[in-house]
Design an enzyme around this catalytic site. Structure first.
Site, PDB file in Angstrom:
ATOM      1  N   MET A  35       0.845  -1.204   0.000  1.00 32.12           N
ATOM      2  CA  MET A  35       0.000   0.000   0.000  1.00 32.12           C
ATOM      3  C   MET A  35       0.875   1.246   0.000  1.00 32.12           C
ATOM      4  O   MET A  35       0.409   2.345   0.323  1.00 32.12           O
ATOM      5  CB  MET A  35      -0.930  -0.013   1.213  1.00 32.12           C
ATOM      6  N   GLU A  40      11.670  -0.061   5.493  1.00 35.28           N
ATOM      7  CA  GLU A  40      12.688  -1.085   5.222  1.00 35.28           C
ATOM      8  C   GLU A  40      12.138  -2.508   5.227  1.00 35.28           C
ATOM      9  O   GLU A  40      12.757  -3.404   4.672  1.00 35.28           O
ATOM     10  CB  GLU A  40      13.850  -0.938   6.202  1.00 35.28           C
ATOM     11  N   HIS A  42       9.382  -3.381   3.676  1.00 34.06           N
ATOM     12  CA  HIS A  42       9.015  -3.589   2.271  1.00 34.06           C
ATOM     13  C   HIS A  42      10.260  -3.879   1.423  1.00 34.06           C
ATOM     14  O   HIS A  42      10.230  -4.680   0.490  1.00 34.06           O
ATOM     15  CB  HIS A  42       8.329  -2.345   1.696  1.00 34.06           C
ATOM     16  N   GLN A  66     -10.262  -2.779   1.921  1.00 32.00           N
ATOM     17  CA  GLN A  66      -9.797  -3.399   3.165  1.00 32.00           C
ATOM     18  C   GLN A  66      -9.854  -2.463   4.364  1.00 32.00           C
ATOM     19  O   GLN A  66      -9.428  -2.836   5.455  1.00 32.00           O
ATOM     20  CB  GLN A  66      -8.397  -4.006   3.000  1.00 32.00           C
ATOM     21  N   GLN A 159      -2.960 -12.365   7.084  1.00 37.68           N
ATOM     22  CA  GLN A 159      -3.026 -12.105   5.640  1.00 37.68           C
ATOM     23  C   GLN A 159      -2.187 -13.130   4.875  1.00 37.68           C
ATOM     24  O   GLN A 159      -2.649 -13.722   3.882  1.00 37.68           O
ATOM     25  CB  GLN A 159      -2.509 -10.693   5.386  1.00 37.68           C
ATOM     26  N   LEU A 190       8.281  -2.876  11.970  1.00 32.86           N
ATOM     27  CA  LEU A 190       8.155  -1.762  11.028  1.00 32.86           C
ATOM     28  C   LEU A 190       6.766  -1.775  10.417  1.00 32.86           C
ATOM     29  O   LEU A 190       6.229  -2.837  10.075  1.00 32.86           O
ATOM     30  CB  LEU A 190       9.204  -1.878   9.916  1.00 32.86           C
TER      31      LEU A 190
HETATM   32  P1  AMP Z   1       1.477  -3.011   3.401  1.00 32.36           P
HETATM   33  O1  AMP Z   1       2.068  -1.973   2.516  1.00 32.36           O
HETATM   34  O2  AMP Z   1       1.465  -2.637   4.850  1.00 32.36           O
HETATM   35  O3  AMP Z   1       0.161  -3.538   2.894  1.00 32.36           O
HETATM   36  O4  AMP Z   1       2.463  -4.248   3.350  1.00 32.36           O
HETATM   37  C1  AMP Z   1       2.858  -4.822   2.125  1.00 32.36           C
HETATM   38  C2  AMP Z   1       3.619  -6.088   2.396  1.00 32.36           C
HETATM   39  O5  AMP Z   1       4.751  -5.789   3.201  1.00 32.36           O
HETATM   40  C3  AMP Z   1       2.803  -7.140   3.178  1.00 32.36           C
HETATM   41  O6  AMP Z   1       3.100  -8.428   2.674  1.00 32.36           O
HETATM   42  C4  AMP Z   1       3.311  -6.968   4.589  1.00 32.36           C
HETATM   43  O7  AMP Z   1       3.192  -8.133   5.378  1.00 32.36           O
HETATM   44  C5  AMP Z   1       4.762  -6.637   4.321  1.00 32.36           C
HETATM   45  N1  AMP Z   1       5.339  -5.945   5.476  1.00 32.36           N
HETATM   46  C6  AMP Z   1       4.949  -4.764   6.006  1.00 32.36           C
HETATM   47  N2  AMP Z   1       5.682  -4.475   7.104  1.00 32.36           N
HETATM   48  C7  AMP Z   1       6.545  -5.508   7.268  1.00 32.36           C
HETATM   49  C8  AMP Z   1       7.540  -5.830   8.233  1.00 32.36           C
HETATM   50  N3  AMP Z   1       7.821  -5.017   9.255  1.00 32.36           N
HETATM   51  N4  AMP Z   1       8.195  -6.987   8.099  1.00 32.36           N
HETATM   52  C9  AMP Z   1       7.929  -7.825   7.069  1.00 32.36           C
HETATM   53  N5  AMP Z   1       7.007  -7.590   6.125  1.00 32.36           N
HETATM   54  C10 AMP Z   1       6.323  -6.450   6.231  1.00 32.36           C
END
Ligand code: AMP
Length: 298
Positions: A35, A40, A42, A66, A159, A190
């Protein structure tokens, strides 16, 4: 740095064109759905994707399906230019950043992917419709990008489990790779939502991490009764006046079923609030390796 800025595509037509050229000559495509508001965590996903395929597509889409009413859809942080630079430095060649009307060209989808019983647990109990919105858009992204592999993070435990299960139950033919949870140097998971925290809230939020860590220590010390471990979590959280625990549970990472006897590899997951910011975190109990930490605070 000699890094190529990724191509940014806003429409599925442009994306298909870019991918067709790539598929004809080079093969495998990896997808990392995000999103945006990249941190870091990501970037570790992008690095992993780049090790698995010759072309990495990062999607940046704040998925309205969502977010529940009263959640933070409107104020969710957005900075596409910065995201594109960061993604380019970590092996992403295409950033797919559609507007909502490009994703849902004839209105919001009437047919949606139901998460079934696995969606009623953990966060699903408190965010009705959330995982249906996630799965519907992830399935759509799989249809648009047709990746060989897609990479997700264990930060979003439920998820990741649901996406794995969707792919196997619906036979979608995408390999799912899940990376560990990435923490900042202070130990906080993070998250793009950490941007909402004041310094004082951030230090309170570390109470959630301490609660998980102390439960893990109790497990390593021989306590395998889930209620005993969860009581430890509640006690530590209660020592922090600005934290409100929404739930804590110990589950099997694949099925998300609550475990009766905790074993190494069971996951302790929680969600809670610091002020108005909702955070989630989880820890693999008895893990051989600690979650990776990066030098940044994001
Ligand atoms: P988001 O942008 O929050 O929807 O996250 C996109 C992807 O990055 C998802 O697969 C999340 O699980 C992963 N993600 C976000 N934060 C972290 C983190 N701290 N450690 C590992 N993966 C992450």
């Amino acid at each position: 740095m000699g890094v190529r800025r990724p191509t940014v595509v806003r429409s599925r037509a442009e994306l298909s064109e870019a991918l067709a050229a790539h598929r004809a000559t080079e093969g495998g495509v990896a997808l990392v759905p995000t999103m945006g508001a990249l941190h870091e965590g990501h970037l570790v996903l992008f690095d992993r994707a780049a090790s698995l395929a010759s072309c990495v597509v990062a999607s940046v889409f704040v998925n309205p399906l969502q977010f529940g009413s009263g959640e933070d859809l409107d104020r969710y942080p957005r900075d596409l230019d910065r995201d594109v630079d960061l993604a380019g430095a970590h092996g992403v060649s295409l950033v797919f950043a559609p507007e909502a009307r490009e994703m849902f060209f004839d209105g919001e989808p009437r047919v949606r992917v139901s998460p079934g019983v696995m969606g009623d647990r953990l966060c699903g109990r408190f965010r009705p419709g959330h995982f249906e919105g996630v799965l519907t858009v992830v399935a759509k992204l799989f249809g648009i990008v047709r990746p060989a592999v897609a990479v997700f993070g264990r930060k979003d435990l439920q998820q990741a489990a649901l996406i794995r299960r969707m792919v196997s139950d619906l036979e979608l033919g995408v390999e799912i790779d899940v990376i560990p949870l990435v923490r900042g140097e202070d130990g906080l998971a993070l998250s793009s939502r950490n941007a909402y925290l004041s310094p004082a809230e951030r230090s309170q939020a570390l109470g959630f991490v301490r609660a998980l860590t102390e439960a893990d220590e109790a497990f390593r010390g021989g306590l395998s009764d889930p209620e005993g471990l969860l009581a430890r979590v509640r006690e530590v959280v209660a020592e922090h006046p600005s934290l409100v625990l929404q739930y804590s549970e110990i589950v099997d990472a694949d099925t998300l079923d609550a475990v009766e006897a905790v074993r190494a590899g069971s996951v302790i997951a929680l969600a809670g609030f610091v002020g108005s910011t909702r955070l989630i975190d989880n820890l693999v109990l008895g893990a051989e390796r600690a979650d990776p930490q990066v030098g940044s605070h994001a």
